[in-house]
Every structure is written in structure tokens, then in C-alpha cells.
Design a protein around this motif. Structure first.
Motif, mmCIF file in Angstrom:
data_model
loop_
_atom_site.group_PDB
_atom_site.id
_atom_site.type_symbol
_atom_site.label_atom_id
_atom_site.label_comp_id
_atom_site.label_asym_id
_atom_site.label_seq_id
_atom_site.Cartn_x
_atom_site.Cartn_y
_atom_site.Cartn_z
ATOM 1 N N VAL A 1 0.810 -1.199 -0.026
ATOM 2 C CA VAL A 1 -0.086 0.197 0.011
ATOM 3 C C VAL A 1 0.659 1.277 -0.046
ATOM 4 C CG1 VAL A 1 -1.621 1.310 1.333
ATOM 5 C CG2 VAL A 1 -1.909 -1.219 1.158
ATOM 6 N N THR A 2 2.139 1.204 0.804
ATOM 7 C CA THR A 2 2.828 2.374 1.045
ATOM 8 C C THR A 2 3.405 2.542 -0.379
ATOM 9 O OG1 THR A 2 3.044 1.997 3.299
ATOM 10 C CG2 THR A 2 4.711 3.412 2.167
ATOM 11 N N SER A 3 4.151 1.421 -0.882
ATOM 12 C CA SER A 3 4.826 1.919 -2.116
ATOM 13 C C SER A 3 4.069 2.136 -3.313
ATOM 14 C CB SER A 3 5.626 0.353 -2.599
ATOM 15 O OG SER A 3 6.426 0.002 -1.566
ATOM 16 N N ALA A 4 2.454 1.876 -3.501
ATOM 17 C CA ALA A 4 1.723 2.252 -4.479
ATOM 18 C C ALA A 4 1.130 3.833 -4.080
ATOM 19 C CB ALA A 4 0.582 1.213 -4.504
ATOM 20 N N LEU B 1 10.500 8.030 -3.475
ATOM 21 C CA LEU B 1 11.193 6.959 -2.949
ATOM 22 C C LEU B 1 10.189 5.849 -2.254
ATOM 23 C CD1 LEU B 1 13.636 9.255 -0.740
ATOM 24 C CD2 LEU B 1 14.143 8.189 -2.887
ATOM 25 N N ARG B 2 9.301 5.315 -3.322
ATOM 26 C CA ARG B 2 8.474 4.561 -2.951
ATOM 27 C C ARG B 2 8.935 3.455 -2.197
ATOM 28 N NH1 ARG B 2 4.072 5.251 -6.572
ATOM 29 N NH2 ARG B 2 4.438 6.629 -8.347
ATOM 30 N N PHE B 3 10.105 2.758 -2.581
ATOM 31 C CA PHE B 3 10.471 1.449 -1.946
ATOM 32 C C PHE B 3 11.102 1.628 -0.488
ATOM 33 C CE2 PHE B 3 14.783 -0.718 -0.994
ATOM 34 C CZ PHE B 3 14.040 -2.030 -0.837
ATOM 35 N N PRO B 4 11.954 2.761 -0.355
ATOM 36 C CA PRO B 4 12.239 2.831 1.105
ATOM 37 C C PRO B 4 11.115 3.361 2.140
ATOM 38 C CG PRO B 4 13.135 4.602 -0.340
ATOM 39 C CD PRO B 4 12.646 3.600 -1.106
ATOM 40 N N HIS B 5 10.248 3.946 1.598
ATOM 41 C CA HIS B 5 9.078 4.167 2.390
ATOM 42 C C HIS B 5 8.021 2.867 2.591
ATOM 43 C CE1 HIS B 5 9.444 8.609 1.191
ATOM 44 N NE2 HIS B 5 9.299 8.739 2.559
ATOM 45 N N GLY B 6 8.053 2.066 1.810
ATOM 46 C CA GLY B 6 7.449 0.686 1.733
ATOM 47 C C GLY B 6 8.244 0.072 2.758
ATOM 48 N N VAL B 7 9.541 -0.005 2.767
ATOM 49 C CA VAL B 7 10.154 -0.841 3.855
ATOM 50 C C VAL B 7 9.981 -0.062 5.151
ATOM 51 C CG1 VAL B 7 12.406 -1.446 4.650
ATOM 52 C CG2 VAL B 7 11.949 -1.579 2.097
ATOM 53 N N VAL B 8 9.772 1.168 5.233
ATOM 54 C CA VAL B 8 9.682 1.669 6.757
ATOM 55 C C VAL B 8 8.174 1.352 7.137
ATOM 56 C CG1 VAL B 8 9.225 3.883 8.016
ATOM 57 C CG2 VAL B 8 11.286 3.542 6.622
ATOM 58 N N ALA B 9 7.209 1.312 6.214
ATOM 59 C CA ALA B 9 5.810 1.116 6.732
ATOM 60 C C ALA B 9 5.776 -0.734 7.050
ATOM 61 C CB ALA B 9 5.183 1.204 5.429
ATOM 62 N N ALA B 10 6.389 -1.364 6.425
ATOM 63 C CA ALA B 10 6.538 -2.736 6.655
ATOM 64 C C ALA B 10 7.407 -3.008 8.231
ATOM 65 C CB ALA B 10 7.216 -3.462 5.721
ATOM 66 N N PHE B 11 8.098 -2.482 8.164
ATOM 67 C CA PHE B 11 8.869 -2.598 9.475
ATOM 68 C C PHE B 11 8.200 -2.130 10.945
ATOM 69 C CE2 PHE B 11 11.664 -0.466 13.018
ATOM 70 C CZ PHE B 11 12.254 -1.756 13.314
ATOM 71 N N LEU B 12 7.527 -1.006 10.684
ATOM 72 C CA LEU B 12 6.622 -0.592 11.689
ATOM 73 C C LEU B 12 5.524 -1.690 12.019
ATOM 74 C CD1 LEU B 12 6.161 3.171 10.941
ATOM 75 C CD2 LEU B 12 7.437 2.261 12.749
ATOM 76 N N ALA B 13 4.792 -1.917 10.717
ATOM 77 C CA ALA B 13 3.841 -3.256 10.923
ATOM 78 C C ALA B 13 4.256 -4.360 11.593
ATOM 79 C CB ALA B 13 3.160 -3.397 9.601
ATOM 80 N N GLY B 14 5.649 -4.638 11.202
ATOM 81 C CA GLY B 14 6.184 -5.979 11.857
ATOM 82 C C GLY B 14 6.674 -6.077 12.927
ATOM 83 N N ALA B 15 7.008 -4.694 13.599
ATOM 84 C CA ALA B 15 7.293 -4.503 14.854
ATOM 85 C C ALA B 15 6.216 -4.395 15.915
ATOM 86 C CB ALA B 15 8.114 -3.311 15.203
ATOM 87 N N MET B 16 4.813 -4.189 15.432
ATOM 88 C CA MET B 16 3.796 -4.055 16.197
ATOM 89 C C MET B 16 3.074 -5.167 16.638
ATOM 90 S SD MET B 16 2.195 -0.382 15.165
ATOM 91 C CE MET B 16 0.779 -0.625 16.193
ATOM 92 N N VAL B 17 3.096 -6.042 15.307
ATOM 93 C CA VAL B 17 2.054 -7.095 15.647
ATOM 94 C C VAL B 17 2.640 -8.407 16.793
ATOM 95 C CG1 VAL B 17 1.377 -9.312 14.561
ATOM 96 C CG2 VAL B 17 1.315 -7.019 13.201
ATOM 97 N N ALA C 1 7.801 -4.757 -1.743
ATOM 98 C CA ALA C 1 7.737 -3.174 -1.700
ATOM 99 C C ALA C 1 8.509 -2.674 -3.188
ATOM 100 C CB ALA C 1 8.464 -2.621 -0.607
ATOM 101 N N ALA C 2 9.641 -3.489 -3.527
ATOM 102 C CA ALA C 2 10.612 -3.527 -4.643
ATOM 103 C C ALA C 2 9.748 -3.468 -5.950
ATOM 104 C CB ALA C 2 11.850 -4.208 -4.832
ATOM 105 N N VAL C 3 8.796 -4.543 -5.938
ATOM 106 C CA VAL C 3 8.201 -5.122 -7.227
ATOM 107 C C VAL C 3 6.876 -4.004 -7.235
ATOM 108 C CG1 VAL C 3 6.389 -6.731 -8.099
ATOM 109 C CG2 VAL C 3 8.600 -7.342 -6.932
ATOM 110 N N THR C 4 6.497 -3.649 -6.205
ATOM 111 C CA THR C 4 5.249 -2.583 -6.314
ATOM 112 C C THR C 4 5.904 -1.303 -6.669
ATOM 113 O OG1 THR C 4 4.157 -3.909 -4.551
ATOM 114 C CG2 THR C 4 3.416 -1.489 -4.870
ATOM 115 N N ALA C 5 6.812 -0.926 -6.338
ATOM 116 C CA ALA C 5 7.580 0.483 -6.543
ATOM 117 C C ALA C 5 8.033 0.616 -7.977
ATOM 118 C CB ALA C 5 8.849 0.894 -5.707
#
Length: 731
Positions: free
Chosen positions: A628-631, A636-652, A702-706
């Protein structure tokens, strides 16, 4: 009204292309020396060549027996490694010496090169019978030359020499540290009274070589090539004799073929790197001369009247030339963008050098302590080859980014990416160890090697494209600073870890995949074996390493973007960018949704939550946040997508763990006591491990989506321009 021309690029603002090409030559020559001289130095240290051959034959027989036992009905062991360990050990005579034969070979090689470099000036003066220009010979010219040296800012003592027997209009800068010389031919000396401006331009060009510090580079390059050429010629004679007497046969065909092919690659790589260095130094000397001479007019006039350099040809034939063509030099005077390129064959050379260096260091380091040495050797090899490849690519791509930013065009590094990937593909075919394993495989390795070649090409694309991203982001910051070289070095240091991780994974995967095929049997599916080996190796890394690598992939470009934004708008602008707000919001939203889904599992299950349930929820949250973030973002679609994934992965996992403790007071593990209200160390370890594996999948997503989102955006922009053009034509 015409557009204003783009400002002239400064080729000396960042480390020159000559330095990058010289570094490639040094690494390639060192690799060749260690490979071709280690047997000689080993014999000097007391290592017997016959003992080494006996050990290699023993390993061939041992590997063959292990493969046969693994796939026989009475093998009794599920893994070839266990069978090999159970067989009688082969004594490696190199274990006593360790890497010292290779290190001694390097020391001997560079000692000879340094001796040639140190003695070459005196030998050249004596052989050519050059005479010193001074108070007793051409005093007026000597005074003029001294003033010219002061004007150009060339420091140190420079001796001007006359070659009266050379009728050409020619000059030559040579020497060593502490003894710099410039030779003036008889034809050039005649211009001092007949055409003073042409004389001055030629001397400025030679002084530019001294100012660019490429005289040492030039003569070290010449010395390196002569010594490596001799070693390669000796190797060729040895192979020819081995074929004639029948030694190049039997069990040693594959290892010897790999060693021979490595020598062939080095025989092509070293002279091509030498030619690139010598061509590049001339163009940079012309650029320096033009800066001193306030424009290209004098150089162009000199080329028109006095140039005698032959034209080396077009296309790939210019790779064989040691001097740039007259057309290249003319073009570089008015358009310095040619000095800021990264060619396809240079990229192939970088990838091939990294692959061969990795193979040789792994082999050299594997001898002292057996299987432990093999693992240590792989890590030492990539710790050297990875940062070297990253540094060379970053300096080269950075210059491409400067050229594109100056011209206002989009940066394209597709050819460079393909070149690096093609160079990395030489890893398995230049490794005697891998060749030995290929020789003993129970089935054809063609499918496995083709799959690995695709992985190597993908590695080249990932490495070059990511370096292109960070250079595009950081180039404005370097342009606005006072010390761009220091900033580039810092970016390289930060970029080395993630790129080294990926290059290490790719190069090591060749041997791991072939080992998995040998372990699977003659009737196993090669694709399944390759994918299983790739997944096992990738997901077998430490979660802390995975998290650090992934976070650096995002942190390096995002930090550069924030710094560049601050340089444009001033230090007072500290607001959050819309893209970063999207990344934070999406990551937190996906994390909260994942935690609530975990709580729902707790309420519905009424029992302990399984780790696999938390893993599935975490991976789903990370994938959703990354895609969703990369789209949604535009920059800088890819690094923002990685940041979003890290936040979600840390919270769950942390949220689910906390909720499980609060609601049930229990533990994720049946066999772990849960009396303490705080999570156990095992639970905290799981909370870190769970998101790391999903983070790898989310990073790829994220890389593919970006990439897809960027392609769609460009397609829409092209379609909009086409519609606008058609409407204008209709009116």
C-alpha cells in the motif's frame, strides 16, 4: 527564445574515473598474481606441488564415494556432508601454511612492481639519453617553463628534459615520487620560438598529468601489465605442455578447466583495464588543460595543426586502444559528459573481478582449518570483495548521476546493471572447487546453473539500481557541500553492508545450490532443490543481520532525501514529508489491525496462540503495509514501503505478546513457565525473529510494487502527452 545551455560539468569535483579504473586494475592484477604465483611461493616456503596434487586427487575420490553412498540403498545418511566426514580424511599439505603462499605471492608481485616503478625514470633518462633543460641548455626556455609551473600550481621539483632526436611535436610526463620529469621532444622545442601558444598548450597538458597525480598511476599500470603479461604467458605455456603430455585429463579436467578459464578472464580483464586507465588519464589531462587555458580553443587548434595520434576505431575496437581517438578528445573539450559515464564492459569487469576475488580468497582461507575455514573464508572473501564492488560502483554511478542532473535527464543504469550481473555469472565457471562438485554430480547441473545465472543477473540489477537510487538522492547534497569526496565515502560505508549481504548471498548460492542438487539425487527436481537451497540460506541468517540490512536499505536514501530537502529549503524546514506521513500512517494502521486480529484469535481460541498464527498475521501485515505504501507514495516508493513494513512487523508480535500476557497470563510456549508478568527471553527472541523473515518478503514486495507503480506512472504521463499533442494537432 532558446534554452540556456547546461553548465559545464567539473570532472574534478568527485574522484575521477581514472581512479576507479585504476582500482579495478589493481584488484584484478592482485587476484591474478595470487592465483598464478602462489604455487611458486608455496614451493619456496617448502610446500610440495606433488603433495597438493595428491590431496586434490584424494578429495575427488572422496567426493565421488560420498555421492555414490548417498544415493545407494545402503547409504544410511541423509546428507553428503555427514558421509564425507565419516570417510578417511585427506591430508591437505596447505593447512600448515594457511594463506601465506598467496600473501607471499602478493608481496613478491608488488615488490617487483614497485622496484620497476622506482627504477623506470632513471632507466628511461639513460636509455633515451635525455638532457636537462637549464642554465646551460636553453636557458630562456627553462625560465619560461619554471614560470609555467608556478602558474599552474604544480608543487614539487619538476625536471624538464630534452629529447633532441625526436622530431615529433610530443611531450611526456613521467617519474616517481620525488622525481618528476617532463620530456620535450625536438619537434616540440622548435615550437617555442615558432608557435609559442602551441608550445604552451602541450606543456600545460603534461603539467596537468602531474597535477592530476596520474603519473604514478600510469607507470604502475605499465609495470603491472608487463609482470602480469609475463605470468599469463608462462601459464599458457604450462597449459600447452600439460595438454601435450596428457596431464590435462582424467579427474582433474573440470578443476583445471576452471583454473584455465579464470586465467583467460584475467588475461582479458587486466589489459582492458590498463587501456581504460591510459585512455582516461589523457581525457582528464585535456580537461585540466582547458581549465587552465580558459577554454577549448587552443586545444582544438593544436589538434587541427599538430595532432599525429591515430584513430583507434569505433565501437568495441576502442577498448583495445591505449589512447583516446582524436574525435573523443575533441568531443570531451566541449562536452565533459563522456567523463561521467559507466560503460557496459567496465561493469562486466567490476562484476567479474568481484566474483574471481571471492573465489580465490575463499579457497586460500579454506585450507587452514577445514570446514570452519571454508565458512571463515567465505565471510573474509565477501568482506573484501563486497565493499570494493560497492565503492567502485558508487563512485561510477555517482558521476552518472551528476551528468544526468546537470543535463536535466533521467538516469538510466540498465546496461551497467546487466554488465555487473554478467560479470558475477563468472563465479561458478572460474572456481575449481565448484567445478569439482559439478564433475561429481549425479545429474546435469545445467538447470541449476541457469537458475543461478538468473539470480546473478538479478543481483546486478538490484545492486546497481539501489546504488543509482542513493546517488540520485545524495548527489545534490554533495554538490552543495564543500567536501563531496568525504560525503561520498560516508555514503559508501553505509551502503556497503546491505549490498555486501546481497552479493555474498548470490555468490555463495552457486556452491550451495549445486551441493543441494548432489544431496537430492539424480531424479530430483532441479528447480525444487534450487529454491529449497535459496530459501534455507536466506532465512538461515541472523534476524538481527536481516533487520539491520533492511533498515539500511531504507535509511540511506531517506536520510539523503531529508538532507537534500533541508539544503533546498533551509534548516528551519523540519516538517514531515507527505510520503513519510503515508509510510508512518500505513505502517501503524496495518500493525494495529494485525494486533486486533491477534486479539481476536485469543478470544476465539481460548487457548495458547501458536507461533505459526502470529507469523502468518505478521507477514500479512508487513506485506499489506509495504504494498500500500509503495503504491500510494510518489517519491522514494521503495524505502517508504520498507519503513511501513518494519513498523507493522514490529507492532504485531509485540502487541500480540503483550495482549496474550494480559488476557491469559500464559506463554507462547507450553514448556516455558509464565509466572512472571514480564515476557520471557525466549518470547522476546521470537518477537524479534518473527518480523525479520516477513520483512524480507515485504521488502521484495515493496521493490516490485514500486517498480510497477513507476512504470504505470510513466505510461500515464506518456499517454497524457500523446493526447495533448493530438489535441494540438487537431486545432
Amino acid at each position: 527564445m532558446t534554452d540556456a545551455p547546461a553548465p559545464q560539468l567539473n570532472p574534478f569535483a568527485t574522484p575521477s574515473g581514472t581512479a576507479v579504473r585504476f582500482a579495478l586494475l589493481i584488484v584484478a592484477a592482485s587476484t591474478a598474481a595470487a592465483s598464478l604465483l602462489s604455487q611458486d611461493t608455496g614451493q619456496l616456503l617448502g610446500l610440495s606441488a606433488s603433495d597438493v596434487l595428491a590431496y586434490q586427487h584424494c578429495m575427488i575420490v572422496r567426493t565421488r564415494e560420498a555421492v555414490a553412498l548417498r544415493h545407494s540403498d545402503t547409504g544410511g545418511s541423509p546428507d553428503i556432508g555427514e558421509i564425507i566426514d565419516s570417510l578417511p580424511a585427506c591430508h591437505d599439505p596447505r593447512g600448515v601454511f594457511g594463506p601465506w603462499p598467496a600473501i607471499s605471492a602478493l608481496l613478491l608481485f608488488w615488490l617487483i612492481v614497485f622496484a620497476v616503478y622506482w627504477c623506470m625514470p632513471a632507466w628511461r633518462v639513460r636509455r633515451k639519453r635525455l638532457r636537462r633543460i637549464g642554465s646551460d641548455l636553453l636557458p630562456e626556455m627553462a625560465a619560461y617553463l619554471n614560470r609555467l609551473q608556478e602558474q599552474t600550481g604544480v608543487h614539487g621539483s619538476v625536471t624538464f628534459l630534452l629529447d633532441p632526436l625526436d622530431p615529433r611535436v610530443n611531450g611526456l610526463a613521467f617519474g616517481r615520487v620525488g622525481r618528476r620529469c617532463v620530456v620535450i621532444s625536438g619537434g616540440l622545442a622548435a615550437l617555442f620560438s615558432r608557435d609559442r601558444q602551441a608550445f604552451r598548450t602541450v606543456l600545460l597538458h603534461e603539467l596537468a598529468h602531474l597535477r592530476n597525480h596520474d603519473v604514478d598511476i600510469t607507470f604502475i599500470t605499465v609495470a603491472v601489465w608487463r609482470l602480469v603479461g609475463f605470468l599469463l604467458l608462462r601459464r599458457a605455456v604450462y597449459l600447452l605442455l600439460a595438454v601435450l603430455v596428457g596431464q590435462f585429463s582424467g579427474d582433474r579436467v573440470m578443476p583445471d578447466t576452471a583454473s584455465t578459464f579464470q586465467s583467460v578472464v584475467l588475461a582479458a580483464l587486466v589489459p582492458l583495464a590498463r587501456n581504460a586507465v591510459l585512455r582516461s588519464r589523457e581525457l582528464y589531462a585535456d580537461a585540466r588543460t582547458m581549465l587552465w587555458d580558459a577554454g577549448p580553443s587552443n586545444m582544438q587548434q593544436l589538434f587541427d595543426v599538430y595532432s599525429t595520434h591515430p584513430t583507434p576505431g569505433r565501437g568495441n575496437r576502442r577498448l583495445l586502444s591505449k589512447h583516446p581517438s582524436l574525435g573523443e578528445r575533441r568531443t570531451a573539450l566541449t562536452d565533459a559528459s563522456n567523463l561521467f559515464g559507466l560503460g557496459f564492459w567496465e561493469s562486466v569487469g567490476l562484476g567479474a573481478t568481484a566474483a574471481i576475488l571471492f573465489n580465490n580468497i575463499s579457497d586460500f582461507m579454506a585450507h587452514p582449518v577445514g570446514s570452519l575455514g571454508a565458512r571463515i573464508g567465505d565471510h573474509v572473501a565477501i568482506a573484501i570483495a563486497g565493499p570494493l564492488l560497492t565503492a567502485a560502483l558508487t563512485f561510477s554511478v555517482w558521476r552518472v548521476a551528476d551528468r544526468c542532473r546537470n543535463a536535466g535527464t533521467a538516469m538510466s543504469v540498465g546496461r551497467a546493471a546487466a554488465g555487473v550481473g554478467l560479470g558475477l555469472c563468472l563465479c561458478p565457471v572460474t572456481s575449481p572447487t565448484i567445478a569439482l562438485l559439478v564433475h561429481e554430480l549425479p545429474s546435469s547441473p545445467a538447470v541449476t546453473l541457469l537458475l543461478w545465472a538468473g539470480l546473478a543477473l538479478l543481483c546486478g540489477v538490484i545492486v546497481v539500481c539501489w546504488i543509482g537510487l542513493i546517488t540520485r538522492v545524495w548527489a545534490p547534497v554533495a554538490a552543495a557541500g564543500n567536501r563531496p569526496a568525504l560525503l561520498i565515502s560516508g555514503v559508501i560505508a553505509a551502503a556497503s553492508l546491505p549490498m555486501t549481504f546481497w552479493v555474498f548471498y548470490t555468490l555463495r548460492q552457486a556452491g550451495v545450490a549445486l551441493y543441494a542438487q548432489a544431496n537430492a539425487g539424480p531424479h530430483a527436481d532441479a528447480l525444487s532443490s534450487f529454491l529449497a537451497a535459496a530459501g534455507t540460506m536466506l532465512f538461515g541468517e541472523s534476524p538481527w543481520v536481516v533487520i539491520a540490512v533492511v533498515l539500511l536499505l531504507a535509511a540511506v536514501p531517506l536520510t539523503g532525501h531529508a538532507w537534500a530537502r533541508r539544503c533546498r529549503r533551509g534548516p528551519g524546514d523540519r516538517g514531515m514529508t507527505p510520503e513519510y506521513a503515508v509510510a508512518l500512517g500505513t505502517g501503524v494502521a496495518c500493525g494495529v489491525a494485525g494486533v486486533w486480529i491477534g486479539y481476536l484469535f485469543l478470544v476465539l481460541a481460548g487457548e495458547k496462540v501458536q507461533i505459526k498464527d502470529v507469523e502468518a498475521i505478521t507477514v500479512l501485515a508487513e506485506l499489506t503495509a509495504a504494498v500500500v505504501t509503495s503504491a500510494r507514495t510518489r517519491l522514494l516508493r521503495f524505502p517508504h514501503g520498507v519503513v511501513a513494513a518494519f513498523l507493522a512487523g514490529a507492532m504485531v508480535p509485540l502487541g500480540t505478546l503483550t495482549g496474550f500476557r494480559v488476557l491469559t497470563g500464559g506463554s507462547w510456549y507450553w514448556d516455558v513457565p509464565s509466572r512472571s508478568p514480564l515476557p520471557t527471553p525466549l518470547e522476546w527472541r521470537s518477537a524479534v525473529t518473527i518480523p525479520s523473515w516477513g520483512l524480507l518478503v515485504a521488502t521484495a514486495a515493496a521493490a516490485v510494487t514500486a517498480g510497477l507503480a513507476e512504470l504505470i506512472r510513466r505510461q500515464r504521463r506518456t499517454s497524457a502527452k500523446a493526447r495533448k499533442t493530438s489535441k494540438a494537432d487537431a486545432w
